[in-house]
Design an enzyme around this catalytic site. Structure first.
Site, PDB file in Angstrom:
ATOM      1  N   PHE A 206       0.858  -1.123  -0.003  1.00 56.57           N
ATOM      2  CA  PHE A 206      -0.051  -0.004  -0.087  1.00 56.57           C
ATOM      3  C   PHE A 206       0.721   1.173   0.026  1.00 56.57           C
ATOM      4  O   PHE A 206       1.859   1.271   0.727  1.00 56.57           O
ATOM      5  CB  PHE A 206      -0.888   0.088   1.300  1.00 56.57           C
ATOM      6  CG  PHE A 206      -1.715  -0.876   1.648  1.00 56.57           C
ATOM      7  CD1 PHE A 206      -1.513  -2.221   2.237  1.00 56.57           C
ATOM      8  CD2 PHE A 206      -3.126  -0.899   1.160  1.00 56.57           C
ATOM      9  CE1 PHE A 206      -2.389  -3.124   2.508  1.00 56.57           C
ATOM     10  CE2 PHE A 206      -4.135  -1.933   1.306  1.00 56.57           C
ATOM     11  CZ  PHE A 206      -3.534  -3.189   1.968  1.00 56.57           C
ATOM     12  N   ASP A 207       0.383   2.234  -0.808  1.00 57.41           N
ATOM     13  CA  ASP A 207       0.939   3.626  -0.436  1.00 57.41           C
ATOM     14  C   ASP A 207       0.217   3.998   0.528  1.00 57.41           C
ATOM     15  O   ASP A 207      -0.724   3.663   1.194  1.00 57.41           O
ATOM     16  CB  ASP A 207       0.692   4.310  -1.857  1.00 57.41           C
ATOM     17  CG  ASP A 207       1.120   5.791  -1.706  1.00 57.41           C
ATOM     18  OD1 ASP A 207       0.106   6.753  -2.291  1.00 57.41           O
ATOM     19  OD2 ASP A 207       1.985   6.125  -0.871  1.00 57.41           O
TER      20      ASP A 207
END
Lengths: 365, 272
Positions: A206-207
């Site tokens: 995930f960013d």
């Protein structure tokens, strides 16, 4: 969803208890089944439901071309002609297989639990294309028992009805609509080359900003520059960021991870999560970690790139899916063979490669 | 292989007057207040309009007849007046006793008997009448589309899938009921299929859905293929594998829900 006219149709509480009765009946039917070949699908309210579109699950590029060039009727006829030919796998296929593997491990450890992944096929296709889709699912022996073919209607209402926790589609408009309705969603693209992925461990990257967290800090960067951003993050280090569209999905993954930890399976846990952020550990990283902690969430690895490109790192991690809100990072990931999914949320949509896009262009994205 | 010759003539549907009009509310008007079947009737009229738009001489139109079981002369008059008042296209009125229902329907070549009462529908199915639930639409928006749901669990039944139905401990009798229901609905399905084919996949005034509540995906595929054989193209399909159906039904908001009495049967399965 309760009826205004209460007389013959039951009120909400009666609905719930008749639903319980129905579920108990279905459970009993599956459990009594003499040839227990197939495991019982979980009750939606207990499961982590992932809705995938047909074009992400399967490669339907050729057929899509027919649709775009020759229209709907010819497209449907074409699909019928090829009905016995299974589609080749699509971009979300590795992710789906990895989910199935996690389910197998969960069922081993917790045979009666319904806290599993439930994969639903959510497609805009007309039901006539359904036979070919079902044939394809059978061909790969995927555990997809639930589906919804909307025949052109918007899937949003159905996503809610199927209690969807994550929606993956190639259509960015639908994804955007889903996010606006509070459903975690991301747009997938046809990949260039693919790295060899683990078949024993689901890896999700995930960013941070505008994916797990809100875009509040990203707004500061875009509008006031990095220095202001660093100052701000240090000052508000102890104030948790607001949540972003994919926070709940991380939460769902964490819940399943803890089931493995509870059985001493931390080391070979078949789920691994990564935070891959452009933030730097020294100046802006603390706030991120403290926010996660305040939510009671963990990621297995937090990688602070301090602005370096994400592509090479992702190539090493080899996630089954990587979520980011900025197309720049998506493209960077894809160039090095990572399956990337765009989260169309927040201020990042109005910028491309650091430059503000004209509003009309931003709307097109 | 199904006879593809154009079946001329109307598609007959029967409604009961206490679904069309609300007999329970007190009203000072001469006409009866609208009942639950109203949105259905309006949708049917829309389909007919669109069919006639395409072909002035179209004979395959919906024709609705109204059945009234037992009521006073007064109410009979009100019914006829109300139909006129609301400008409803009701072909015929039948005032008959319960025992005469089957004969009345058969002699009028009714292909589908509709009621909002599940027990009524179940009873009708048991006596071999092709019947379906007139679904209680939560909102009374008049849609420009007639929505019909068929049960994939019943239509998907075939000799190949027989094993899985037996596995789920449906009794021989219940299996027979499923088989019979499937045969029973065929005529209706064939005709509505022909109607559906007068329109393309988009912008159609008829929307056909298949809902499989507990059958596997192969049962659903079997249902889709069966309907295709009968000439009925399906627009939307849902396969739930036991998940609750009412959220889906709330969105689809059908007018007609044909489940071949299956819903009642599932309850029986848990008792046995």
């Amino acid at each position: 969803m309760s009826n205004p006219d209460g007389s013959e149709r039951a009120g909400q509480s009666n609905y719930d208890s008749s639903e319980e009765k129905d579920w108990a009946a279905v459970k009993a039917l599956f459990d009594n089944s003499k040839t227990t070949k197939k495991p019982r699908p979980p009750k939606p309210s207990n499961a982590v439901t992932i809705a995938v579109s047909s074009r992400t699950l399967f490669n339907m590029i050729k057929e899509r071309k027919v649709f775009e060039e020759e229209g709907l009727e010819r497209y449907v006829a074409h699909q019928l002609e090829l009905e016995d030919q299974p589609f080749p796998p699509g971009v979300s296929f590795p992710f789906v297989k990895a989910l199935m593997n996690v389910n197998a491990r969960l069922r081993d450890l917790y045979p009666d639990s319904e806290e599993l992944f439930d994969i639903v096929l959510m497609t805009n296709n007309h039901a006539q294309v359904g036979v070919r889709l079902i044939n394809s699912i059978n061909h790969y022996d995927l555990t997809i028992e639930r589906f919804c073919m909307t025949g052109g209607e918007s899937p949003i209402g159905y996503l809610k009805a199927y209690m969807t926790n994550l929606y993956l589609s190639k259509d960015s408009m639908k994804v955007q609509e889903a996010i606006e309705e509070g459903i975690a969603a991301a747009t997938m693209f046809t990949g260039d080359s693919e790295n060899e992925l683990s078949d024993t461990q689901l890896r999700v990257a995930f960013d941070g900003d505008a994916v797990l967290f809100s875009d509040e800090s990203e707004i500061i960067v875009k509008e006031h520059g990095l220095d202001t951003f660093f100052k701000h993050e240090k000052e508000f280090e102890n104030k948790p960021l607001a949540q972003g569209p994919l926070k709940c999905f991380l939460e769902a993954l964490g819940k399943l991870q803890r089931k493995f930890y509870a059985k001493n399976q931390r080391i070979n846990c078949p789920i691994r999560t990564y935070l891959v952020t452009a933030r730097s550990a020294a100046s802006a990283g603390a706030r991120v970690l403290k926010t996660l902690r305040s939510w009671g969430l963990e990621v297995d690895e937090a990688l602070f790139l301090a602005g370096a490109p994400k592509g090479p790192l992702l190539q090493k991690i080899k996630p089954h899916i990587f979520f980011d809100d900025q197309m720049f990072h998506i493209e960077g990931a894809q160039e090095l063979g990572t399956i990337a999914a765009h989260v169309p949320y927040g201020i990042g949509q109005k910028y491309h490669k650091g430059k503000r896009i004209e509003t009309s262009d931003a709307e097109k994205k | 292989m199904e006879n593809k010759k154009n079946h001329a003539g109307p598609l007959m549907i029967a409604l009961q007057h206490d679904d069309l009009f609300d007999l329970n509310s007190v009203s000072t008007n001469t006409e009866l207040p609208k009942g639950r079947a109203f949105t259905f009737i309006k949708a049917v009229q829309t389909v007919n309009e669109r069919l006639v738009e395409q072909n002035k001489n179209e004979s395959l139109l919906f024709e609705v007849i109204l059945i009234t079981k037992e009521c006073s002369e007064d109410v009979k008059m009100k019914i006829v007046e109300s139909v006129k008042h609301y400008d409803l296209e009701i072909g015929k009125f039948y005032f008959c006793k319960k025992e005469e229902l089957k004969n009345t329907l058969q002699s009028n070549k009714v292909k589908l008997f509709l009621s909002t009462d599940r027990d009524d529908v179940h009873e009708a199915l048991h006596s071999g009448i092709s019947a379906a639930l007139l679904y209680d639409q939560a909102d009374h928006r008049v849609l420009k589309q007639l929505k019909v749901i068929f049960s994939g669990d019943v239509l998907g039944f075939s000799e190949d899938s027989l094993e899985s139905y037996l596995e789920f401990e449906l009794s021989e009798k219940q299996i027979e009921t499923v088989k019979a229901a499937k045969i029973c609905v065929k005529e209706f399905a064939v005709l509505i299929g022909q109607m559906r084919r007068r329109f393309g996949p988009e912008n159609s005034p008829i929307c056909i859905c298949v809902l499989t509540t507990w059958g596997s995906r192969n049962v659903c595929a079997s249902a889709l293929k069966t309907l295709r054989e009968w000439g009925l193209d399906v627009d939307e399909a849902f396969c739930l594998a036991g998940a609750p159906a009412h959220p889906i039904l709330s969105i689809v908001n059908p007018h007609i829900l044909w489940d071949g009495g299956f819903h009642n049967m599932r309850d029986l399965a848990t008792l046995s």
